[in-house]
Write an enzyme that holds these catalytic residues in place. Sequence first.
Site, mmCIF file in Angstrom:
data_model
loop_
_atom_site.group_PDB
_atom_site.id
_atom_site.type_symbol
_atom_site.label_atom_id
_atom_site.label_comp_id
_atom_site.label_asym_id
_atom_site.label_seq_id
_atom_site.Cartn_x
_atom_site.Cartn_y
_atom_site.Cartn_z
ATOM 1 N N ASP A 165 1.713 -9.371 13.693
ATOM 2 C CA ASP A 165 1.266 -8.339 12.954
ATOM 3 C C ASP A 165 0.061 -7.564 13.352
ATOM 4 O O ASP A 165 -1.062 -7.986 13.641
ATOM 5 C CB ASP A 165 0.686 -8.868 11.394
ATOM 6 N N SER A 201 1.342 -8.012 1.936
ATOM 7 C CA SER A 201 0.252 -7.065 2.269
ATOM 8 C C SER A 201 -0.740 -6.792 1.141
ATOM 9 O O SER A 201 -1.497 -7.469 0.508
ATOM 10 C CB SER A 201 1.172 -5.648 2.776
ATOM 11 N N GLN A 202 -0.764 -5.354 0.445
ATOM 12 C CA GLN A 202 -1.883 -4.954 -0.601
ATOM 13 C C GLN A 202 -1.344 -5.954 -1.714
ATOM 14 O O GLN A 202 -2.159 -6.329 -2.138
ATOM 15 C CB GLN A 202 -1.627 -3.429 -0.923
ATOM 16 N N TYR A 245 0.970 -1.448 0.010
ATOM 17 C CA TYR A 245 -0.212 -0.161 -0.192
ATOM 18 C C TYR A 245 0.767 1.354 -0.070
ATOM 19 O O TYR A 245 1.701 1.531 0.878
ATOM 20 C CB TYR A 245 -0.998 -0.097 1.331
ATOM 21 N N HIS A 263 4.463 -7.716 10.379
ATOM 22 C CA HIS A 263 3.716 -7.690 9.138
ATOM 23 C C HIS A 263 4.575 -8.346 8.039
ATOM 24 O O HIS A 263 4.379 -8.477 6.697
ATOM 25 C CB HIS A 263 3.506 -6.284 8.817
#
Length: 301
Positions: free
Chosen positions: A249, A165-166, A90, A278
Amino acid sequence: MLTDLGLDELWEYRSSYARPDDFDSFWDSTLAEARAIDLDVEAVPVDTPLKTLDVYDVSFAGFGGDRIHAWLRTPQGQSGLPAVVQYHGYGGNRGSAVENLTWASAGFAHLQVEVREQRGGGGFLTRGIADRSTYFYRRVFTDAVRAVDAVRALGSADVAVIGNSQGGGIALAVAGLVSDLAAVHSQAPFLCDFRRALNVCGNPPYTELTKYIADNRRSDVFPTLSYFDGVGFAARATAPAWFSVGLMDDIVPPSTVFGAYHAYAGPREMAVWEHSAHEAGGSDDLDIALDAFRTRLLELS
């Protein structure tokens, strides 16, 4: 510290997400509309100091015909290789031409896609959220599918998708939208199990959504989000998938990762990193994916 359920509870957890009845038709029509536009792939060689890899500045027509950019890195002088398409986190970007050399060095064609408009920015989780047709991630997920089309147009028949992640959430969406992928690697996937995420996560980027709901006194974002939830895409996906999760996370709640994992329709494995946040195992988890992809794509090609 743990940020969510304990490990035994995570293995038992199942998302309450309900896929809309017209989920499939919405995405079928979205992709048909995009594919009616000429893909118009361009790959321009880039002069770099790298001695073992070739690098190309690639662009193609994404959602609405908008130009989407990517780096393509390949072992020097080779073509027609199995490809790994990577999506970034992101607010990130594709970086420079000489970064992120692992996948090409391992023998793959590596297409690193830039998510539209995201260089160093935020606020994307709520952009266009009033309607599914205008929501930001409708464009992003379509661009991501077109990236697979683009790398195939450049000569790669076998294609895997990856991301953290994203990027992991985008990879899951593509896995649900492209039926013949070779493999998927999704590290700590964002954009999954939205209701659960908003209930237990107090950190950005998910707080963009909670703040929007609070500031506008409206909680009717979930009908839109239901068309973009990784749990829904996972239920359509059939390619072998490698997931990872860090139990510490505080950005992507581990339960939301398990929500997508348990819904995944194809063969799947989960790497649990009990003391990771994360990064979800980071380079150690990357080793797992490299080994799996080498067996799955390179040795079988």
